[in-house]
Design a protein around this motif. Structure first.
Motif, PDB file in Angstrom:
ATOM      1  N   GLY A 358      51.695 -55.175  -4.655  1.00 60.34           N
ATOM      2  CA  GLY A 358      51.479 -53.855  -4.059  1.00 60.34           C
ATOM      3  C   GLY A 358      50.172 -53.224  -4.444  1.00 60.34           C
ATOM      4  O   GLY A 358      49.944 -52.037  -4.200  1.00 60.34           O
ATOM      5  N   GLY A 359      49.266 -54.009  -5.018  1.00 56.48           N
ATOM      6  CA  GLY A 359      47.989 -53.467  -5.481  1.00 56.48           C
ATOM      7  C   GLY A 359      46.958 -53.360  -4.376  1.00 56.48           C
ATOM      8  O   GLY A 359      46.998 -54.087  -3.390  1.00 56.48           O
ATOM      9  N   ASN A 360      46.018 -52.442  -4.558  1.00 59.40           N
ATOM     10  CA  ASN A 360      44.891 -52.241  -3.648  1.00 59.40           C
ATOM     11  C   ASN A 360      43.723 -53.068  -4.167  1.00 59.40           C
ATOM     12  O   ASN A 360      43.150 -52.754  -5.207  1.00 59.40           O
ATOM     13  N   ILE A 361      43.387 -54.145  -3.446  1.00 56.74           N
ATOM     14  CA  ILE A 361      42.362 -55.050  -3.970  1.00 56.74           C
ATOM     15  C   ILE A 361      41.455 -55.564  -2.854  1.00 56.74           C
ATOM     16  O   ILE A 361      41.904 -55.900  -1.761  1.00 56.74           O
ATOM     17  N   TYR A 362      40.145 -55.588  -3.158  1.00 54.49           N
ATOM     18  CA  TYR A 362      39.129 -56.144  -2.278  1.00 54.49           C
ATOM     19  C   TYR A 362      38.551 -57.389  -2.943  1.00 54.49           C
ATOM     20  O   TYR A 362      38.439 -57.449  -4.178  1.00 54.49           O
ATOM     21  N   GLN A 363      38.143 -58.360  -2.103  1.00 49.02           N
ATOM     22  CA  GLN A 363      37.503 -59.559  -2.632  1.00 49.02           C
ATOM     23  C   GLN A 363      36.151 -59.738  -1.946  1.00 49.02           C
ATOM     24  O   GLN A 363      36.010 -59.467  -0.751  1.00 49.02           O
ATOM     25  N   PHE A 364      35.137 -60.186  -2.709  1.00 49.89           N
ATOM     26  CA  PHE A 364      33.793 -60.328  -2.147  1.00 49.89           C
ATOM     27  C   PHE A 364      33.137 -61.632  -2.577  1.00 49.89           C
ATOM     28  O   PHE A 364      33.522 -62.250  -3.571  1.00 49.89           O
ATOM     29  N   ILE A 365      32.155 -62.036  -1.791  1.00 49.95           N
ATOM     30  CA  ILE A 365      31.242 -63.132  -2.139  1.00 49.95           C
ATOM     31  C   ILE A 365      29.818 -62.635  -1.891  1.00 49.95           C
ATOM     32  O   ILE A 365      29.535 -62.023  -0.855  1.00 49.95           O
ATOM     33  N   ILE A 366      28.924 -62.868  -2.859  1.00 43.98           N
ATOM     34  CA  ILE A 366      27.499 -62.582  -2.677  1.00 43.98           C
ATOM     35  C   ILE A 366      26.798 -63.914  -2.417  1.00 43.98           C
ATOM     36  O   ILE A 366      26.978 -64.878  -3.168  1.00 43.98           O
ATOM     37  N   GLN A 367      26.037 -63.966  -1.314  1.00 42.81           N
ATOM     38  CA  GLN A 367      25.375 -65.204  -0.933  1.00 42.81           C
ATOM     39  C   GLN A 367      23.873 -64.971  -0.762  1.00 42.81           C
ATOM     40  O   GLN A 367      23.427 -63.836  -0.590  1.00 42.81           O
ATOM     41  N   ASN A 410      18.785 -55.108  -0.513  1.00 41.25           N
ATOM     42  CA  ASN A 410      20.200 -55.451  -0.622  1.00 41.25           C
ATOM     43  C   ASN A 410      20.884 -54.710  -1.767  1.00 41.25           C
ATOM     44  O   ASN A 410      22.036 -54.309  -1.651  1.00 41.25           O
ATOM     45  N   GLY A 411      20.146 -54.509  -2.851  1.00 47.70           N
ATOM     46  CA  GLY A 411      20.714 -53.829  -4.019  1.00 47.70           C
ATOM     47  C   GLY A 411      21.098 -52.393  -3.736  1.00 47.70           C
ATOM     48  O   GLY A 411      22.157 -51.926  -4.150  1.00 47.70           O
ATOM     49  N   LYS A 412      20.248 -51.681  -3.006  1.00 45.31           N
ATOM     50  CA  LYS A 412      20.544 -50.279  -2.706  1.00 45.31           C
ATOM     51  C   LYS A 412      21.849 -50.134  -1.919  1.00 45.31           C
ATOM     52  O   LYS A 412      22.671 -49.255  -2.189  1.00 45.31           O
ATOM     53  N   LYS A 413      22.059 -51.019  -0.941  1.00 42.59           N
ATOM     54  CA  LYS A 413      23.288 -50.968  -0.145  1.00 42.59           C
ATOM     55  C   LYS A 413      24.500 -51.374  -0.978  1.00 42.59           C
ATOM     56  O   LYS A 413      25.578 -50.787  -0.849  1.00 42.59           O
ATOM     57  N   LEU A 414      24.315 -52.376  -1.844  1.00 41.96           N
ATOM     58  CA  LEU A 414      25.425 -52.820  -2.701  1.00 41.96           C
ATOM     59  C   LEU A 414      25.825 -51.730  -3.691  1.00 41.96           C
ATOM     60  O   LEU A 414      27.014 -51.460  -3.896  1.00 41.96           O
ATOM     61  N   ARG A 415      24.823 -51.078  -4.283  1.00 38.49           N
ATOM     62  CA  ARG A 415      25.115 -49.997  -5.237  1.00 38.49           C
ATOM     63  C   ARG A 415      25.878 -48.859  -4.571  1.00 38.49           C
ATOM     64  O   ARG A 415      26.768 -48.257  -5.168  1.00 38.49           O
ATOM     65  N   ALA A 416      25.528 -48.566  -3.315  1.00 36.48           N
ATOM     66  CA  ALA A 416      26.214 -47.497  -2.583  1.00 36.48           C
ATOM     67  C   ALA A 416      27.681 -47.855  -2.350  1.00 36.48           C
ATOM     68  O   ALA A 416      28.580 -47.013  -2.521  1.00 36.48           O
ATOM     69  N   LEU A 417      27.949 -49.107  -1.982  1.00 38.83           N
ATOM     70  CA  LEU A 417      29.326 -49.544  -1.752  1.00 38.83           C
ATOM     71  C   LEU A 417      30.149 -49.513  -3.034  1.00 38.83           C
ATOM     72  O   LEU A 417      31.292 -49.047  -3.047  1.00 38.83           O
ATOM     73  N   GLU A 435      23.183 -57.669   3.857  1.00 36.47           N
ATOM     74  CA  GLU A 435      23.356 -58.957   4.547  1.00 36.47           C
ATOM     75  C   GLU A 435      23.868 -60.050   3.618  1.00 36.47           C
ATOM     76  O   GLU A 435      24.424 -61.059   4.089  1.00 36.47           O
ATOM     77  N   ILE A 436      23.725 -59.879   2.317  1.00 32.76           N
ATOM     78  CA  ILE A 436      24.143 -60.906   1.365  1.00 32.76           C
ATOM     79  C   ILE A 436      25.642 -60.860   1.047  1.00 32.76           C
ATOM     80  O   ILE A 436      26.160 -61.727   0.352  1.00 32.76           O
ATOM     81  N   LEU A 437      26.342 -59.860   1.551  1.00 41.88           N
ATOM     82  CA  LEU A 437      27.720 -59.600   1.111  1.00 41.88           C
ATOM     83  C   LEU A 437      28.768 -59.974   2.155  1.00 41.88           C
ATOM     84  O   LEU A 437      28.662 -59.608   3.319  1.00 41.88           O
ATOM     85  N   LYS A 438      29.791 -60.710   1.696  1.00 44.27           N
ATOM     86  CA  LYS A 438      31.032 -60.882   2.442  1.00 44.27           C
ATOM     87  C   LYS A 438      32.110 -60.101   1.697  1.00 44.27           C
ATOM     88  O   LYS A 438      32.300 -60.320   0.488  1.00 44.27           O
ATOM     89  N   LEU A 439      32.809 -59.216   2.414  1.00 40.77           N
ATOM     90  CA  LEU A 439      33.779 -58.347   1.738  1.00 40.77           C
ATOM     91  C   LEU A 439      35.026 -58.224   2.610  1.00 40.77           C
ATOM     92  O   LEU A 439      34.941 -58.040   3.822  1.00 40.77           O
TER      93      LEU A 439
END
Length: 442
Positions: A358-367, A410-417, A435-439
């Motif tokens: 029942g947990g709230n969880i996201y998974q990501f890959i940085i490419q 890419n870092g600025k967008k990742l930090r915002a997320l 563009e480097i992120l799969k989420l």
């Protein structure tokens, strides 16, 4: 303290005591606040009041061996900047220089990696200043006991998981005191990379941690190394028994290295000889761990993931050994298989188990989306994205094929997320992705 520092001084008057800080680069940084004290192999004792806090010239660190690999791939260690301390329970608070005094800011607690063996909370390559200014958050960077001092034990005289107790003590301190620095004690997110991420996963199932934090961001945790370690850990523990009373802490860390070659029979996990240990407080037995995460799933929001080419950091940059003779096609296969087994599959299992609870969880890959990037998105490539510091990363071999503008964009967008997740526990479908992120939400 220099005259220039005097001009930029900021004083926090807190219930913990008077804390000196520096205004620099748009942030206020209170460095090296001692949160606890410890004797060798003893649990930390949380401090109630500040011990004459002042701005230090050197950063305290747990005694450790310098890593030639990290010196080459990330940043050369200037040992003159650090001061070994067997009781390295210090934290640094970085907050925006300008913000509404009535506003309570979201708090991110940074737990550094380094195979539970090296590193500290305060490094130029993990300077959170840019992130703090951009996203109006507070980042607390924590140092704790490592190696022989923190993550190898087996009896009452030398208990296991002492470094984990340091981290829990730091979280208790932050929960109690962060309001005095402008932080919201009800909105604390733990953020860790590599062994720091592994530590967070285990803090989530440790005794005595309820209510200390709400969220967890887990980067590149080597969860594939967490199981079936007991035999190796016990052998390492017994072989280092003669070192436990060595008065010179630096000699202790220099000497244990001689035992490491004898552990190669245990396979890949020998690359991380220190780790959290199941069956010792504050952790459950290994076979109970998945159920524990499942039961605790509703307590925390989690963001977990890794980089596409994690093990390229070790395989493709080797300067000695078999990897130097293998063709690129074979190296790529090795990187893919080891990245899957150590990082990706264990994170997927963790996420699915957590979601089932029942947990709230996201998974990501940085490419990597660069054509001429030989190392790719390897271990630690996420660090300059979050901790943008061009000066600190300029000589990193890890980024030699990567334009700095690519890191910035890419870092600025990742930090915002990641800040969005830290504030709310969710990431909107409408928020811009790098563009480097799969989420995905699991």
């Amino acid at each position: 303290m220099t005259t220039q520092q005097h001009k930029r001084i900021h004083i926090f008057h807190t219930s913990f005591g008077t804390i000196s800080a520096l205004r620099e680069n748009g942030v206020i940084r209170a460095k090296s606040i001692r949160y606890a004290r410890s004797q060798r192999f003893k649990k930390p004792e949380l401090l109630e009041y500040a011990e004459n806090h002042e701005i230090r010239d050197k950063t305290p660190v747990c005694p450790q061996n310098v890593s030639p690999l990290l010196d080459r791939l990330i940043q050369k260690t200037d040992i003159e900047q650090f001061e070994p301390d067997e009781s390295p329970q210090f934290l640094t608070i970085t907050r925006p220089e300008h913000f509404n005094e009535n506003e309570k800011l979201s708090v991110v607690v940074w737990i550094h990696g380094g195979s539970y063996e090296i590193g500290c909370g305060d490094l130029p390559t993990s300077d959170p200043s840019v992130w703090v200014k951009e996203q109006n958050i507070i980042v607390v960077s924590v140092s704790y006991r490592l190696g022989l001092f923190g993550f190898l034990g087996g009896n009452e005289e030398r208990p296991a998981n002492i470094g984990l107790y340091d981290l829990i003590a730091a979280l208790k301190w932050i929960k109690k005191n962060i309001r005095d620095f402008g932080g919201d004690p009800e909105n604390i997110t733990l953020f860790g990379q590599s062994s720091g991420g592994d530590a967070i996963a285990h803090i989530m199932i440790s005794e005595g941690t309820d209510g200390l934090f709400r969220r967890a961001i887990i980067h590149s945790a080597p969860l594939g190394f967490r199981i079936n370690r007991q035999k190796m850990s016990n052998e390492f523990f017994l072989k280092t028994d003669a070192l436990k009373d060595e008065p010179d802490a630096l000699k202790m860390v220099a000497d244990y290295v001689s035992f490491l070659p004898s552990f190669r029979k245990y396979g890949l996990k020998t690359s991380m000889p220190f780790c959290t240990q199941y069956g010792h407080p504050p952790l459950c037995r290994e076979e109970e761990s998945m159920d524990k995460w499942k039961v605790n799933a509703r307590k925390y929001d989690v963001l977990i993931g890794s980089n596409q080419d994690e093990t390229a950091f070790y395989v493709k940059t080797a300067q000695t050994g078999i990897y130097t003779y293998l063709p690129h096609k074979i190296l790529n296969k090795i990187v893919r298989r080891t990245t899957e087994s150590i990082y990706e599959k264990p994170a997927k299992i963790f996420a699915e188990n957590f979601s089932a609870g029942g947990g709230n969880i996201y998974q990501f890959i940085i490419q990597s989306t660069l054509k001429n990037n030989y190392i790719g998105a390897s271990h630690c490539v996420d660090l300059p994205l979050i901790f943008e510091n061009k000066e600190a990363w300029k000589s990193a071999e890890l980024l030699k094929d990567v334009p700095w503008e690519y890191i910035q964009e890419n870092g600025k967008k990742l930090r915002a997320l990641w800040a969005e997740f830290a504030r709310s526990g969710s990431i909107s479908e409408d928020s811009e992705r790098p563009e480097i992120l799969k989420l995905k939400k699991v």
